[in-house]
Scaffold this motif. Structure first.
Motif, short mmCIF file in Angstrom:
data_model
loop_
_atom_site.label_atom_id
_atom_site.label_comp_id
_atom_site.label_asym_id
_atom_site.label_seq_id
_atom_site.Cartn_x
_atom_site.Cartn_y
_atom_site.Cartn_z
N CYS A 154 4.79 5.45 -5.41
CA CYS A 154 4.86 5.48 -6.88
C CYS A 154 3.80 6.41 -7.45
CB CYS A 154 4.67 4.07 -7.45
SG CYS A 154 6.01 2.92 -7.07
N TYR A 155 2.59 6.37 -6.90
CA TYR A 155 1.52 7.23 -7.39
C TYR A 155 1.86 8.70 -7.17
CZ TYR A 155 -2.87 9.44 -8.32
OH TYR A 155 -3.82 10.27 -8.86
N LEU A 207 7.01 0.77 -12.17
CA LEU A 207 7.86 -0.38 -12.48
C LEU A 207 8.82 -0.73 -11.35
CD1 LEU A 207 8.62 0.21 -16.26
CD2 LEU A 207 7.02 -1.41 -15.22
N LEU A 208 9.11 0.21 -10.48
CA LEU A 208 9.97 -0.06 -9.33
C LEU A 208 9.29 -1.01 -8.34
CD1 LEU A 208 12.62 0.64 -7.85
CD2 LEU A 208 11.39 2.54 -6.80
N ALA A 209 7.98 -0.94 -8.27
CA ALA A 209 7.22 -1.73 -7.28
C ALA A 209 7.44 -3.24 -7.41
CB ALA A 209 5.74 -1.37 -7.37
N PHE A 244 0.82 -1.20 0.00
CA PHE A 244 0.00 0.00 0.00
C PHE A 244 0.86 1.26 0.00
CE2 PHE A 244 -2.00 3.35 2.61
CZ PHE A 244 -3.00 3.72 1.73
N VAL A 245 1.82 1.32 0.91
CA VAL A 245 2.69 2.50 1.01
C VAL A 245 3.56 2.62 -0.24
CG1 VAL A 245 4.55 3.58 2.34
CG2 VAL A 245 2.62 2.54 3.53
N LEU A 256 -4.39 -4.27 -7.90
CA LEU A 256 -5.42 -4.13 -6.87
C LEU A 256 -5.27 -2.80 -6.13
CD1 LEU A 256 -7.73 -5.27 -5.07
CD2 LEU A 256 -5.92 -6.25 -3.64
N MET A 257 -4.04 -2.46 -5.72
CA MET A 257 -3.80 -1.22 -4.99
C MET A 257 -4.11 0.00 -5.86
SD MET A 257 -2.93 -1.92 -1.93
CE MET A 257 -2.51 -3.39 -1.04
N LEU A 258 -3.76 -0.05 -7.14
CA LEU A 258 -4.08 1.06 -8.05
C LEU A 258 -5.59 1.20 -8.19
CD1 LEU A 258 -1.42 0.60 -10.86
CD2 LEU A 258 -1.65 2.57 -9.34
#
Length: 172
Positions: free
Chosen positions: A46-47, A95-97, A40-41, A109-111
């Motif tokens: 990223c967002y 992409l880092l995630a 989530f964090v 899901l988080m997005l």
């Protein structure tokens, strides 16, 4: 296989997220709440950088500007998206995630949850929410984000959390 795969952002569609996840640096414990919290964090981080770039880099603004033109903030503005998102590479910020251990399906899901949360922050009738204003992106913080006054431009980029705005000096 997901039958509507072609609707997903390009990095999911071509398998870039899966490839990065297969070469991840860490494995998050998705059977424990700490793994979910990290996802989530991480997605919020990223967002934040995607949304900040969407305002400050013209290449990304060309897609995001569609969301901002209404003079009156309303719930329909929440889901007004540009059709060129796949072409501009906005998913590159995420992409880092998977490289850091976030499973691609969890990122998606988080997005999705981030986007659902953002629907209600486009409401104009919700007042300030007290101490929640320090942690969450609230309707009052997001009204400032949509302002057109010069002193209020380019701030409050968070999706669900407002903490990265406070940390990086973009909270208004």
């Amino acid at each position: 296989e997901y039958p509507l795969r072609w609707l997903l952002p390009l990095a999911f569609w071509v398998g870039a997220m899966d490839w990065l996840y297969a070469h991840r640096l860490f494995t998050l414990p998705m059977d424990h709440w700490t793994g979910w919290l990290a996802c989530f964090v991480g997605q919020e981080f990223c967002y934040y950088w995607y949304h900040r770039a969407a305002h400050r880099v013209r290449w990304f603004w060309c897609t995001h500007a569609v969301h901002h033109p209404p003079n009156q903030l309303n719930l329909s503005a929440a889901y007004r998206f540009g059709w060129t998102g796949r072409l501009t590479g906005t998913l590159a910020f995420f992409l880092l995630a998977p490289l850091l251990g976030m499973p691609p399906r969890i990122i998606l899901l988080m997005l999705t949850l981030n986007l659902l949360y953002q629907f209600w922050i486009h409401a104009t009738w919700i007042p300030k929410l007290g101490p929640l204003e320090w942690v969450l992106n609230t309707p009052s913080a997001h009204r400032v984000h949509h302002a057109s006054n010069l002193e209020y431009l380019d701030g409050n980029y968070g999706g669900v959390l407002i903490v990265f705005d406070r940390l990086f000096g973009t909270y208004i």
